[in-house]
Design an enzyme around this catalytic site. Structure first.
Site, PDB file in Angstrom:
ATOM      1  N   GLY A 175     -17.106  38.761 -26.161  1.00 23.11           N
ATOM      2  CA  GLY A 175     -18.502  38.301 -26.176  1.00 23.11           C
ATOM      3  C   GLY A 175     -18.786  37.067 -27.006  1.00 23.11           C
ATOM      4  O   GLY A 175     -19.942  36.823 -27.361  1.00 23.11           O
ATOM      5  N   SER A 176     -17.773  36.246 -27.294  1.00 26.22           N
ATOM      6  CA  SER A 176     -18.073  35.043 -28.091  1.00 26.22           C
ATOM      7  C   SER A 176     -18.945  34.068 -27.297  1.00 26.22           C
ATOM      8  O   SER A 176     -19.801  33.382 -27.873  1.00 26.22           O
ATOM      9  CB  SER A 176     -16.797  34.367 -28.604  1.00 26.22           C
ATOM     10  OG  SER A 176     -16.052  33.840 -27.546  1.00 26.22           O
ATOM     11  N   LYS A 198     -18.863  49.213  -3.895  1.00 20.45           N
ATOM     12  CA  LYS A 198     -19.271  48.063  -4.708  1.00 20.45           C
ATOM     13  C   LYS A 198     -20.737  47.713  -4.435  1.00 20.45           C
ATOM     14  O   LYS A 198     -21.470  47.297  -5.334  1.00 20.45           O
ATOM     15  CB  LYS A 198     -18.379  46.881  -4.362  1.00 20.45           C
ATOM     16  CG  LYS A 198     -18.646  45.659  -5.177  1.00 20.45           C
ATOM     17  CD  LYS A 198     -17.395  45.222  -5.876  1.00 20.45           C
ATOM     18  CE  LYS A 198     -17.646  44.084  -6.801  1.00 20.45           C
ATOM     19  NZ  LYS A 198     -16.451  43.570  -7.407  1.00 20.45           N
ATOM     20  N   MET A 254     -14.951  41.024 -15.960  1.00 22.11           N
ATOM     21  CA  MET A 254     -13.633  41.136 -15.332  1.00 22.11           C
ATOM     22  C   MET A 254     -13.695  41.672 -13.892  1.00 22.11           C
ATOM     23  O   MET A 254     -12.837  42.465 -13.493  1.00 22.11           O
ATOM     24  CB  MET A 254     -12.731  42.038 -16.194  1.00 22.11           C
ATOM     25  CG  MET A 254     -12.630  41.586 -17.632  1.00 22.11           C
ATOM     26  SD  MET A 254     -12.097  39.871 -17.800  1.00 22.11           S
ATOM     27  CE  MET A 254     -10.369  40.086 -17.472  1.00 22.11           C
ATOM     28  N   ARG A 255     -14.706  41.259 -13.153  1.00 20.71           N
ATOM     29  CA  ARG A 255     -14.857  41.732 -11.783  1.00 20.71           C
ATOM     30  C   ARG A 255     -15.315  40.619 -10.867  1.00 20.71           C
ATOM     31  O   ARG A 255     -15.991  39.701 -11.319  1.00 20.71           O
ATOM     32  CB  ARG A 255     -15.990  42.767 -11.713  1.00 20.71           C
ATOM     33  CG  ARG A 255     -15.566  44.115 -11.913  1.00 20.71           C
ATOM     34  CD  ARG A 255     -16.676  45.094 -12.195  1.00 20.71           C
ATOM     35  NE  ARG A 255     -16.136  45.981 -13.186  1.00 20.71           N
ATOM     36  CZ  ARG A 255     -15.206  46.873 -12.924  1.00 20.71           C
ATOM     37  NH1 ARG A 255     -14.777  47.047 -11.699  1.00 20.71           N
ATOM     38  NH2 ARG A 255     -14.720  47.609 -13.888  1.00 20.71           N
ATOM     39  N   ASN A 257     -20.171  30.941 -13.899  1.00 21.51           N
ATOM     40  CA  ASN A 257     -19.060  31.506 -14.676  1.00 21.51           C
ATOM     41  C   ASN A 257     -18.434  30.403 -15.505  1.00 21.51           C
ATOM     42  O   ASN A 257     -18.589  29.219 -15.208  1.00 21.51           O
ATOM     43  CB  ASN A 257     -18.015  32.087 -13.712  1.00 21.51           C
ATOM     44  CG  ASN A 257     -16.853  32.760 -14.429  1.00 21.51           C
ATOM     45  OD1 ASN A 257     -17.040  33.467 -15.422  1.00 21.51           O
ATOM     46  ND2 ASN A 257     -15.637  32.533 -13.950  1.00 21.51           N
ATOM     47  N   HIS A 279     -14.573  29.372 -17.143  1.00 17.72           N
ATOM     48  CA  HIS A 279     -13.150  29.724 -17.048  1.00 17.72           C
ATOM     49  C   HIS A 279     -12.343  28.776 -17.945  1.00 17.72           C
ATOM     50  O   HIS A 279     -12.573  27.569 -17.925  1.00 17.72           O
ATOM     51  CB  HIS A 279     -12.682  29.617 -15.586  1.00 17.72           C
ATOM     52  CG  HIS A 279     -11.275  30.079 -15.423  1.00 17.72           C
ATOM     53  ND1 HIS A 279     -10.912  31.412 -15.457  1.00 17.72           N
ATOM     54  CD2 HIS A 279     -10.121  29.374 -15.265  1.00 17.72           C
ATOM     55  CE1 HIS A 279      -9.599  31.508 -15.313  1.00 17.72           C
ATOM     56  NE2 HIS A 279      -9.099  30.296 -15.188  1.00 17.72           N
TER      57      HIS A 279
END
Ligand code: GRF
Length: 193
Positions: A15-16, A68, A93-94, A110, A112
């Site tokens: 969670g940083s 899902k 992570m999904r 997102n 990355h």
């Protein structure tokens, strides 16, 4: 002044990045509020960070849902309740699928830790380090159905020379925390959120 954007952060781990965004909102560096943390891992440290900021946490266990679509429908209901207009994945992570992608088209982003499309997936910093690249970096992008796919919003390069893996991780994370806030600001300025 336009109303604050209501952000939901989806995270599964440390969670940083969550904290960097929450800080920027608390200090009014972003005209936004982290209204909700969605977390699929009750043991994740990010839950402690949310408590520190008094941010509500929606904990959800995917194993309790048959499909899902059911899982994402449950999440969507709470997102509506909080009037969320931007979803930031930060170590979630999904893969995201149709229910959320259709409802929040262009509003799920997102971060990355590589220069996409290189080194997608898990342990991207280590992948790049072991490959021996001289330059790696951080990417923010819109989310689609694929892993670390979707249109790139911003990238920042980070030198991978003359450092250990741990030092590279430190360099990358520092860049992430700044870039994610900048990207949200850019979306607020250039896109209709
Ligand atoms: C970050 O490296 C991010 O780029 C990736 O997952 C990691 C999450 O780190 N998607 P943290 O939980 O925000 O510290």
């Amino acid at each position: 002044m336009t109303p604050k954007n209501q952000i939901a952060i989806f995270a599964s781990g440390n969670g940083s990045n969550f904290e960097a965004i929450a800080h920027a909102c608390a200090e009014n560096r972003l005209n936004a509020k982290v209204a909700l943390l969605v977390c699929d891992n009750p043991d994740a440290f990010v839950v402690q960070r949310a408590k520190k900021f008094d941010i509500p946490v929606f904990e959800i266990q995917p194993k309790n849902y048959t499909t899902k679509a059911d899982y994402e429908t449950e999440i969507m209901q709470i997102l509506k309740k909080y009037n969320i207009d931007l979803i930031c994945l930060a170590g979630y992570m999904r893969l995201v699928s149709d229910v959320l992608l259709n409802e929040y088209e262009g509003k799920i982003i997102n971060i990355h830790p590589s220069l996409l499309p290189a080194f997608k997936g898990l342990n991207a910093i280590q992948q790049a380090f072991e490959y021996g690249v001289k330059l790696t970096g951080v990417t923010t992008h819109f989310v689609d159905k694929t892993m670390d796919g979707g249109k790139i919003i911003e990238q920042v390069a980070v030198s991978a020379e003359n450092c250990t893996l741990e030092e590279l991780e430190t360099r990358i994370h520092a860049v992430e925390h700044e870039l994610y806030v900048n990207t949200i600001h850019k979306l607020q300025t250039h896109y209709q959120l």
